[in-house]
Scaffold this motif. Structure first.
Motif, PDB file in Angstrom:
ATOM      1  N   GLN A  10       0.825  -1.203   0.000  1.00  0.00           N
ATOM      2  CA  GLN A  10       0.000   0.000   0.000  1.00  0.00           C
ATOM      3  C   GLN A  10       0.864   1.259   0.000  1.00  0.00           C
ATOM      4  N   GLN A  11       2.063   1.146   0.567  1.00  0.00           N
ATOM      5  CA  GLN A  11       2.998   2.257   0.546  1.00  0.00           C
ATOM      6  C   GLN A  11       3.389   2.574  -0.901  1.00  0.00           C
ATOM      7  N   VAL A  12       3.601   1.522  -1.685  1.00  0.00           N
ATOM      8  CA  VAL A  12       3.939   1.694  -3.094  1.00  0.00           C
ATOM      9  C   VAL A  12       2.763   2.327  -3.837  1.00  0.00           C
ATOM     10  N   VAL A  13       1.559   1.809  -3.598  1.00  0.00           N
ATOM     11  CA  VAL A  13       0.358   2.324  -4.255  1.00  0.00           C
ATOM     12  C   VAL A  13       0.157   3.798  -3.941  1.00  0.00           C
ATOM     13  N   GLN A  14       0.248   4.141  -2.656  1.00  0.00           N
ATOM     14  CA  GLN A  14       0.038   5.526  -2.242  1.00  0.00           C
ATOM     15  C   GLN A  14       1.094   6.453  -2.849  1.00  0.00           C
ATOM     16  N   PHE A  15       2.341   5.996  -2.845  1.00  0.00           N
ATOM     17  CA  PHE A  15       3.434   6.820  -3.370  1.00  0.00           C
ATOM     18  C   PHE A  15       3.233   7.120  -4.849  1.00  0.00           C
ATOM     19  N   ILE A  16       2.958   6.084  -5.650  1.00  0.00           N
ATOM     20  CA  ILE A  16       2.800   6.269  -7.097  1.00  0.00           C
ATOM     21  C   ILE A  16       1.586   7.142  -7.394  1.00  0.00           C
ATOM     22  N   ARG A  17       0.483   6.927  -6.667  1.00  0.00           N
ATOM     23  CA  ARG A  17      -0.709   7.748  -6.916  1.00  0.00           C
ATOM     24  C   ARG A  17      -0.451   9.217  -6.585  1.00  0.00           C
ATOM     25  N   GLU A  18       0.283   9.480  -5.522  1.00  0.00           N
ATOM     26  CA  GLU A  18       0.618  10.862  -5.182  1.00  0.00           C
ATOM     27  C   GLU A  18       1.500  11.483  -6.258  1.00  0.00           C
ATOM     28  N   GLN A  19       2.433  10.695  -6.781  1.00  0.00           N
ATOM     29  CA  GLN A  19       3.302  11.202  -7.833  1.00  0.00           C
ATOM     30  C   GLN A  19       2.512  11.524  -9.099  1.00  0.00           C
ATOM     31  N   ILE A  20       1.515  10.702  -9.423  1.00  0.00           N
ATOM     32  CA  ILE A  20       0.683  10.956 -10.597  1.00  0.00           C
ATOM     33  C   ILE A  20      -0.197  12.181 -10.357  1.00  0.00           C
ATOM     34  N   THR A  21      -0.792  12.277  -9.173  1.00  0.00           N
ATOM     35  CA  THR A  21      -1.636  13.422  -8.840  1.00  0.00           C
ATOM     36  C   THR A  21      -0.850  14.723  -8.893  1.00  0.00           C
ATOM     37  N   ASN A  22       0.384  14.686  -8.400  1.00  0.00           N
ATOM     38  CA  ASN A  22       1.243  15.870  -8.398  1.00  0.00           C
ATOM     39  C   ASN A  22       1.900  16.119  -9.748  1.00  0.00           C
ATOM     40  N   GLN A  23       1.581  15.252 -10.728  1.00  0.00           N
ATOM     41  CA  GLN A  23       2.088  15.376 -12.099  1.00  0.00           C
ATOM     42  C   GLN A  23       3.602  15.231 -12.176  1.00  0.00           C
ATOM     43  N   CYS A  24       4.169  14.494 -11.212  1.00  0.00           N
ATOM     44  CA  CYS A  24       5.573  14.126 -11.325  1.00  0.00           C
ATOM     45  C   CYS A  24       5.742  13.058 -12.401  1.00  0.00           C
ATOM     46  N   TYR A  25       4.689  12.277 -12.625  1.00  0.00           N
ATOM     47  CA  TYR A  25       4.641  11.333 -13.744  1.00  0.00           C
ATOM     48  C   TYR A  25       3.396  11.641 -14.556  1.00  0.00           C
ATOM     49  N   LEU A  26       3.575  11.812 -15.850  1.00  0.00           N
ATOM     50  CA  LEU A  26       2.492  12.199 -16.744  1.00  0.00           C
ATOM     51  C   LEU A  26       1.939  10.984 -17.482  1.00  0.00           C
ATOM     52  N   PRO A  27       0.749  11.114 -18.102  1.00  0.00           N
ATOM     53  CA  PRO A  27       0.193   9.993 -18.868  1.00  0.00           C
ATOM     54  C   PRO A  27       1.189   9.449 -19.881  1.00  0.00           C
ATOM     55  N   ASP A  28       1.333   8.123 -19.893  1.00  0.00           N
ATOM     56  CA  ASP A  28       2.222   7.377 -20.785  1.00  0.00           C
ATOM     57  C   ASP A  28       3.705   7.541 -20.420  1.00  0.00           C
ATOM     58  N   GLU A  29       3.997   8.167 -19.297  1.00  0.00           N
ATOM     59  CA  GLU A  29       5.393   8.296 -18.879  1.00  0.00           C
ATOM     60  C   GLU A  29       5.830   7.029 -18.137  1.00  0.00           C
ATOM     61  N   LYS A  30       7.075   6.628 -18.370  1.00  0.00           N
ATOM     62  CA  LYS A  30       7.597   5.413 -17.765  1.00  0.00           C
ATOM     63  C   LYS A  30       7.814   5.600 -16.273  1.00  0.00           C
ATOM     64  N   LEU A  31       7.420   4.592 -15.492  1.00  0.00           N
ATOM     65  CA  LEU A  31       7.592   4.614 -14.045  1.00  0.00           C
ATOM     66  C   LEU A  31       8.937   3.997 -13.663  1.00  0.00           C
ATOM     67  N   PRO A  32       9.399   4.205 -12.433  1.00  0.00           N
ATOM     68  CA  PRO A  32      10.671   3.606 -12.007  1.00  0.00           C
ATOM     69  C   PRO A  32      10.639   2.085 -12.123  1.00  0.00           C
ATOM     70  N   SER A  33      11.784   1.511 -12.394  1.00  0.00           N
ATOM     71  CA  SER A  33      11.869   0.051 -12.441  1.00  0.00           C
ATOM     72  C   SER A  33      11.581  -0.525 -11.065  1.00  0.00           C
ATOM     73  N   ILE A  34      11.281  -1.823 -11.040  1.00  0.00           N
ATOM     74  CA  ILE A  34      10.993  -2.484  -9.762  1.00  0.00           C
ATOM     75  C   ILE A  34      12.193  -2.370  -8.834  1.00  0.00           C
ATOM     76  N   ARG A  35      13.356  -2.554  -9.369  1.00  0.00           N
ATOM     77  CA  ARG A  35      14.567  -2.467  -8.545  1.00  0.00           C
ATOM     78  C   ARG A  35      14.780  -1.042  -8.016  1.00  0.00           C
ATOM     79  N   ALA A  36      14.623  -0.048  -8.903  1.00  0.00           N
ATOM     80  CA  ALA A  36      14.852   1.336  -8.495  1.00  0.00           C
ATOM     81  C   ALA A  36      13.865   1.772  -7.418  1.00  0.00           C
ATOM     82  N   LEU A  37      12.582   1.388  -7.580  1.00  0.00           N
ATOM     83  CA  LEU A  37      11.582   1.804  -6.604  1.00  0.00           C
ATOM     84  C   LEU A  37      11.762   1.069  -5.273  1.00  0.00           C
ATOM     85  N   SER A  38      12.186  -0.179  -5.326  1.00  0.00           N
ATOM     86  CA  SER A  38      12.423  -0.906  -4.069  1.00  0.00           C
ATOM     87  C   SER A  38      13.549  -0.254  -3.275  1.00  0.00           C
TER      88      SER A  38
END
Length: 476
Positions: A10-38
């Motif tokens: 849920q920490q991962v879910v909340q973090f990514i959703r906040e980043q999308i809401t804050n437009q740190c990641y835009l539609p169709d933009e690549k997200l961090p790799s599994i290794r990088a985010l871990s």
């Protein structure tokens, strides 16, 4: 207190959703790799995988073979689109910020004034000097609307180069685009009416709405593609909107450009509502200028407003309006409010435009701003990434025109505090609180690279600004 592994995703879910809401990641933009985010969140790879699976199931992100996950392209309206119409109260904050003296020694990354250090600008002011001397020998008089004949003829050509076919009798000269927008709103609204704007919205437009005692409904705009069409349609269906003010090309503050297809959809869903198109940065496209709403309009309801403030000098205060079917109402107000315009400035600028130097000047400044944009963005992003706490926590828009960009930081960041600290250190920026009525952009900053140079002054200023931002940003 330890957190059970089963809940960590849920920490991962909340973090990514906040980043999308804050437009740190835009539609169709690549997200961090599994290794990088871990590594970033200090959780296991399995936890990240579980979080990404939850986000995929909810439609927030989509998997791409051999390239990881990307933000979903689905056009979902953000929470700001649900805000009801509200009164604007920005004059106090605007006075505080705009009254600050700007020393020549500052790193000027805050104002939206153009760079005037070009040969054509010196020629322009020489022309103004000649007309000043000439006018001492003729009787004093007002330049009544629609404006100086030579200037208007030249503006016909400028509009044609932007794809707008017009004639001299359709152009009204105004005291900058600010007056053009104000007169347009006065012609189509009454106090208390609701006006739809793209959000974040240029604070000058919000101040006009405040002064005319109108209400604003702010529809969120993606910093790359512009106003949310679904949210626009929702607002039109739920509120008695009397006018729309939109800046669809090289938007101030984000730099977005609305795609041509979206422009046609926008005209369709807005039905018969008057649209005021602010296109002051239209002449600063690095490549081809997109089709204006005015050129696509089949109902003569788009009121087109522009000026020479961004391509020549903001001190000229020369704007114009193509009012369509609202021309009589706007021309009447222009005459009653002003009784005439600055005939000295209009005649001199008209003569300068006739010389052919303006077209050459546009080519020079477009190349300059394009180079500035690339170099400024590379330097600033690198400076921000020197702070581990900011890596992956910000988004900097990189427009294809104008000289402004928009920095989005984590939602709990106070950019007014950053603005205050930066100013004491000789750096001028503009906090995002100027661009909304509900405090929804307090975590954003508008930046200008108009006068950017690759020298020690700017290098030191950007490095210092990145440090101030890092010290004032709370991240996960």
């Amino acid at each position: 207190m330890s957190i059970m592994i089963g809940k960590k995703y849920q920490q991962v879910v909340q973090f990514i959703r906040e980043q999308i809401t804050n437009q740190c990641y835009l539609p169709d933009e690549k997200l961090p790799s599994i290794r990088a985010l871990s590594q970033q969140l200090q959780v296991s790879k399995n936890t990240v995988i579980r979080g990404y699976e939850q986000l995929e199931a909810a439609g927030d992100i989509t998997p791409h073979p051999r390239s990881g996950f990307r933000v979903s392209k689905l056009n979902t309206s953000s929470k700001e689109s649900q805000l009801p119409p509200s009164e604007v109260d920005l004059i106090g904050l605007s006075k505080v910020i705009l009254s600050q003296p700007l020393s020549p020694d500052l790193v000027h990354a805050g104002s939206a004034h153009p760079n005037t250090d070009f040969p054509a600008i010196r020629s322009l002011y020489a022309e103004i000097g000649r007309h000043s001397r000439y006018q001492t020998n003729i009787p004093s008089h007002y330049q009544i609307p629609p404006g100086n004949e030579t200037l208007i003829k030249q503006l016909v050509h400028i509009n044609q180069e932007l794809g707008i076919s017009t004639s001299p009798n359709k152009i009204l000269i105004t005291h900058g685009a600010q007056q053009a927008i104000s007169l347009s709103l006065q012609a189509v609204t009454q106090p208390g009416d609701v006006v739809l704007v793209d959000s974040p919205c240029y604070f000058g437009t919000l101040l006009i709405i405040e002064s005319l005692k109108l209400k604003a409904i702010e529809v969120p705009a993606n910093p790359t593609t512009g106003i949310d069409l679904a949210a626009t349609e929702h607002a039109i269906n739920h509120w008695p909107i009397k006018a729309i003010v939109i800046n669809p090309s090289y938007n101030n503050p984000t730099g977005y450009v609305m795609p041509d297809d979206a422009r046609r959809q926008f005209l369709a869903i807005t039905k018969n509502i008057p649209i005021i198109e602010d296109d002051v940065f239209g002449g600063l496209a690095y490549q081809e200028h997109p089709a204006t709403l005015k050129s696509l309009d089949q109902q003569d309801r788009v009121i087109y407003c522009s000026s020479l403030s961004k391509t020549l000098d903001s001190r000229l205060r020369i704007g114009w309006v193509l009012a369509g079917k609202y021309q009589d109402a706007i021309e009447h107000r222009l005459l009653c409010d002003n009784m005439g315009s600055l005939n000295l400035m209009q005649s001199a600028v008209g003569e300068f435009l006739s010389s052919g130097k303006y077209r050459q000047h546009l080519g020079v400044i477009r190349r300059t701003y394009r180079r500035n944009q690339r170099n400024f963005a590379a330097l600033f992003v690198d400076a921000l990434n020197q702070h581990p706490s900011l890596v992956g926590q910000f988004h900097l828009s990189q427009p294809e025109g104008s000289f402004l960009c928009w920095l989005t930081l984590p939602s709990n960041t106070d950019t007014f505090a950053i603005y205050q600290q930066a100013l004491t250190m000789g750096i001028s920026i503009l906090p995002g609180s100027m661009f909304g009525t509900q405090g929804q952009y307090n975590h954003c900053i508008r930046l200008s690279f108009a006068t950017f140079e690759q020298n020690d002054h700017w290098q030191q200023g950007i490095t210092l600004l990145a440090g101030i931002i890092a010290n004032n940003t709370i991240t996960h």
